[in-house]
Design a protein around this motif. Structure first.
Motif, mmCIF file in Angstrom:
data_model
loop_
_atom_site.group_PDB
_atom_site.id
_atom_site.type_symbol
_atom_site.label_atom_id
_atom_site.label_comp_id
_atom_site.label_asym_id
_atom_site.label_seq_id
_atom_site.Cartn_x
_atom_site.Cartn_y
_atom_site.Cartn_z
ATOM 1 N N LYS A 76 0.837 -1.194 0.000
ATOM 2 C CA LYS A 76 0.000 0.000 0.000
ATOM 3 C C LYS A 76 0.877 1.252 0.000
ATOM 4 O O LYS A 76 1.903 1.299 0.681
ATOM 5 C CB LYS A 76 -0.911 0.009 1.231
ATOM 6 C CG LYS A 76 -1.970 -1.069 1.252
ATOM 7 C CD LYS A 76 -2.832 -0.925 2.494
ATOM 8 C CE LYS A 76 -3.931 -1.963 2.541
ATOM 9 N NZ LYS A 76 -4.777 -1.816 3.750
ATOM 10 N N ASN A 92 -8.634 -0.473 4.436
ATOM 11 C CA ASN A 92 -8.731 -1.704 3.649
ATOM 12 C C ASN A 92 -8.794 -1.400 2.156
ATOM 13 O O ASN A 92 -9.545 -0.516 1.713
ATOM 14 C CB ASN A 92 -9.984 -2.501 4.025
ATOM 15 C CG ASN A 92 -9.816 -3.273 5.311
ATOM 16 O OD1 ASN A 92 -8.725 -3.410 5.838
ATOM 17 N ND2 ASN A 92 -10.934 -3.785 5.825
ATOM 18 N N ASN A 93 -8.011 -2.142 1.372
ATOM 19 C CA ASN A 93 -8.185 -2.113 -0.078
ATOM 20 C C ASN A 93 -9.479 -2.819 -0.441
ATOM 21 O O ASN A 93 -9.887 -3.790 0.217
ATOM 22 C CB ASN A 93 -7.027 -2.820 -0.779
ATOM 23 C CG ASN A 93 -5.801 -1.940 -0.922
ATOM 24 O OD1 ASN A 93 -5.890 -0.718 -0.922
ATOM 25 N ND2 ASN A 93 -4.639 -2.571 -1.046
ATOM 26 N N THR A 94 -10.119 -2.347 -1.528
ATOM 27 C CA THR A 94 -11.361 -2.981 -1.974
ATOM 28 C C THR A 94 -11.242 -3.344 -3.452
ATOM 29 O O THR A 94 -10.343 -4.093 -3.833
ATOM 30 C CB THR A 94 -12.565 -2.078 -1.673
ATOM 31 O OG1 THR A 94 -12.412 -0.809 -2.327
ATOM 32 C CG2 THR A 94 -12.712 -1.849 -0.171
ATOM 33 N N GLN A 105 -7.722 1.487 -7.942
ATOM 34 C CA GLN A 105 -7.797 0.653 -6.742
ATOM 35 C C GLN A 105 -8.627 1.362 -5.680
ATOM 36 O O GLN A 105 -8.265 2.437 -5.193
ATOM 37 C CB GLN A 105 -6.387 0.422 -6.194
ATOM 38 C CG GLN A 105 -6.322 -0.123 -4.779
ATOM 39 C CD GLN A 105 -6.648 -1.588 -4.688
ATOM 40 O OE1 GLN A 105 -5.836 -2.423 -5.003
ATOM 41 N NE2 GLN A 105 -7.863 -1.901 -4.252
ATOM 42 N N ASN A 107 -10.396 1.898 -1.945
ATOM 43 C CA ASN A 107 -9.912 1.768 -0.577
ATOM 44 C C ASN A 107 -10.897 2.488 0.330
ATOM 45 O O ASN A 107 -11.529 3.455 -0.094
ATOM 46 C CB ASN A 107 -8.505 2.373 -0.469
ATOM 47 C CG ASN A 107 -7.859 2.174 0.892
ATOM 48 O OD1 ASN A 107 -8.214 2.830 1.873
ATOM 49 N ND2 ASN A 107 -6.895 1.265 0.953
ATOM 50 N N SER A 127 -2.881 9.371 -5.842
ATOM 51 C CA SER A 127 -3.656 8.935 -4.684
ATOM 52 C C SER A 127 -4.675 10.009 -4.355
ATOM 53 O O SER A 127 -4.336 11.199 -4.312
ATOM 54 C CB SER A 127 -2.747 8.708 -3.469
ATOM 55 O OG SER A 127 -1.914 7.589 -3.662
ATOM 56 N N ALA A 480 -6.569 -7.710 -5.852
ATOM 57 C CA ALA A 480 -6.624 -6.641 -4.850
ATOM 58 C C ALA A 480 -6.572 -7.273 -3.474
ATOM 59 O O ALA A 480 -7.534 -7.903 -3.038
ATOM 60 C CB ALA A 480 -7.900 -5.820 -5.016
#
Length: 607
Positions: A76, A92-94, A105, A107, A127, A480
């Motif tokens: 991350k 948490n990544n989703t 990605q 999150n 980001s 992911a």
């Protein structure tokens, strides 16, 4: 690798397929004599499977892989993890979405954009910090749509949260970002929804160039009417016909002016088709003694649209449903199924021609260990249905065919089709169970053809982690990982998959990919595609040996540059005659693949 096999006594009464096949009546209407005691089967596994006994660790866990090559891992980026608590769920990544050479990605803290021009070396481009929970993300053109469900989500994407019980600073719904400048995404719209947006689904109607549609799937408790007018937390529709349960929201996004996006309908897609009662499907609970404790169908977790066939499949709490989406603003339910082995219908995937639908069950909610040796093989699994018009019939189940530990959250989760012509193959995430590739061409006998797994995050504690989703995009598989980051893989030749089949799959190139708006694959007329059909028939002993040899030699001559157009056409005609003979029973073989091979050979000949 071995095929999944059932163990145990099975059903003590009626076969489960007889109980579940086709469109069903409301479970509440079942009489006592219709109830059967279920004895869920157990999986049989290979005790030498390399996934058994993998060493634990956050960054140094043991790994096992088959049928794939691991190309890259990325942790991350800064700002998207808590350095004092690596298991902090707020980061948490989703889910994943793709556009051109970019991967998006999701999150719980916002989203990231990666350049995947070189899939073996993804490079972080941008980001975007924007907390709100889930962070389910989709991409269309210059727009990114992001789900927000938590009460901390702010309209301004601020990190301070919202502490007040009622606040006009809160966002629960979807955000729409202009991503025309990848280095500076701008939020251009925010659509509020009563239950927030746990997930959402895009729908681009091929007959409507002006608009994009978004189906919002809200699963949280409704917000107070004082915060958003019209919301109602009353669960009984008899007490309040305006209840915020038993519906989805449809958002229309004008592509020329995305800031004008708004909810245009809130269809009651669970209503009883005769009486109109909006709570017309599964009432929840243990509808069959000894079966799963099922969720009440008052929401959808995920809807997968398939614009090419005008249908959508909804995984909706206690039911799997089929929707007619020919009018995108007003989807209409045309079929439904229930399954006493399913606790919570989570997601849906069509095969390429739409004749099958694979539904997943998120038993345990994604945070519990549900792939242990003691767990039933039909709970927390995939259920595969054949489809004939609006009717769906249960054909079989698939579950990760290797036990996981008590500390590994594991259950069926998100995946997508791999475009191998002539076969139905899906790559699928199983949280800490890793990634599994399943062939469900024969829906009654699905089997694993590849996998990747890491050991548990911890041998003593139970943090939530593992793969949220794994998707195929333009020749590579992207995973992911909730706690660790992103992984990239490519398929490798094996006993289950040939070099030709991999090359044929890699020939499918998409401009965009959102798993919940499924594309239809159309294969080019090339030698790898032709060889794929031929090898599948040979593998299954479904073609005359002499014919197979003739076709193989002809393809080789075409690959060598010889002018064989006329021969290709003659062979295509012969294969069509073979297919007709197979259909009328005078010849054994595979009529579908024979016809597909004939079409491919004609295409290679320039017809």
């Amino acid at each position: 690798m071995t095929r999944s096999k059932w163990m145990g006594a099975g059903l003590t009464a009626l076969p489960i397929a007889l109980l579940l096949a086709g469109t069903i009546s409301t479970p509440a209407a079942l009489d006592a004599q219709d109830m059967v005691q279920l004895v869920p089967p157990r999986l049989e596994w290979d005790p030498n499977d390399p996934r058994i006994g993998l060493s634990p660790g956050w960054t140094d866990a043991g790994t096992a892989i088959s049928g794939m090559e691991h190309l890259a891992s990325m942790g991350k980026p800064g700002g998207f993890f808590n350095p004092e608590d690596s298991g902090d769920g707020r980061f948490n990544n989703t889910d994943l979405a793709f556009s051109g050479n970019l991967m998006f990605q999701g999150n719980y803290h916002g989203f990231q954009i990666f350049d995947i021009s070189n899939p073996a070396n993804p490079v972080l481009r941008t980001s975007v910090v924007c907390p709100g929970g889930q962070g389910d993300i989709s991409v269309y053109g210059n727009l990114a749509v992001v789900s927000a469900q938590e009460t901390r989500g702010r309209l301004d994407c601020g990190v301070s949260g919202v502490e007040e019980a009622v606040s006009d600073a809160r966002l629960r719904g979807i955000r729409i970002f202009d991503i025309s400048d990848i280095n500076n995404p701008r939020q251009v719209a925010a659509v509020q929804a009563c239950r927030g947006s746990h997930t959402h689904t895009l729908l681009k109607d091929p007959n409507d160039d002006a608009n994009l549609y978004v189906y919002i799937q809200g699963t949280n408790s409704p917000r107070p009417a004082e915060e958003l007018a019209g919301c109602s937390s009353v669960q009984d529709p008899n007490e309040d016909p305006n209840t915020s349960y038993f519906r989805i929201e449809v958002v229309r996004v004008p592509l020329a002016n995305p800031a004008a996006a708004q909810i245009v309908s809130m269809p009651r897609i669970f209503a009883d088709l005769e009486s109109g009662r909006m709570d017309g499907l599964n009432p929840g609970g243990e509808t069959t003694p000894g079966a799963q404790n099922q969720r009440r169908t008052n929401q959808c977790h995920d809807i997968t649209t398939y614009p090419a066939i005008g249908l959508a499949a909804g995984a909706c709490a206690g039911n799997g449903i089929l929707l007619d989406i020919s009018d995108p603003a007003n989807p209409v339910r045309i079929g439904e199924v229930a399954d006493p082995n399913f606790s919570y219908w989570h997601s849906a995937t069509f095969n390429n021609d739409g004749s099958k639908i694979l539904f997943t069950d998120e038993w345990g909610g994604g945070s519990a260990p549900r792939c242990r040796a003691s767990d039933p093989a039909t709970w927390g699994a995939d259920a595969i249905f054949s489809r004939d018009g609006a009717n769906m019939k249960l054909e079989g189940y698939y579950k990760l065919p290797v036990p996981q530990t008590e500390t590994e959250n594991c259950v069926a989760h998100n995946g997508s089709m791999i475009p191998v012509p002539g076969r139905d193959i899906k790559v699928q995430a199983w949280y800490q169970g890793g990634i599994s590739i399943v062939d469900f061409t024969d829906p009654a006998n699905p089997f694993e053809i590849g996998f990747f797994d890491r050991g548990p995050l911890s041998a003593t504690e139970s943090p939530t982690g593992g793969f949220w989703s794994s998707y195929w995009f333009n020749g590579r598989i992207y995973g992911a990982e909730i706690s660790r980051g992103i992984d990239v893989f490519r398929l490798t030749e094996s006993e289950h998959l040939s070099a030709s089949e991999i090359a044929a799959a890699e020939s499918i190139m998409l401009n965009e990919f959102n798993a919940q708006m499924q594309p239809m694959f159309v294969w080019p007329a090339t030698a790898p595609v032709a060889r794929s059909y031929l090898e599948q028939m040979v593998r299954g002993n479904r073609i005359l040996r002499t014919r197979a040899a003739e076709v193989d030699a002809l393809i080789a001559r075409a690959e060598g540059g010889a002018n064989v157009a006329a021969d290709l056409r003659r062979m295509a005609d012969q294969l069509d005659r073979d297919a007709a003979a197979i259909e009328d029973g005078t010849l054994g073989g595979d009529s579908v693949r024979s016809a597909a091979l004939a079409r491919t050979l004609r295409g290679m000949a320039g017809m």
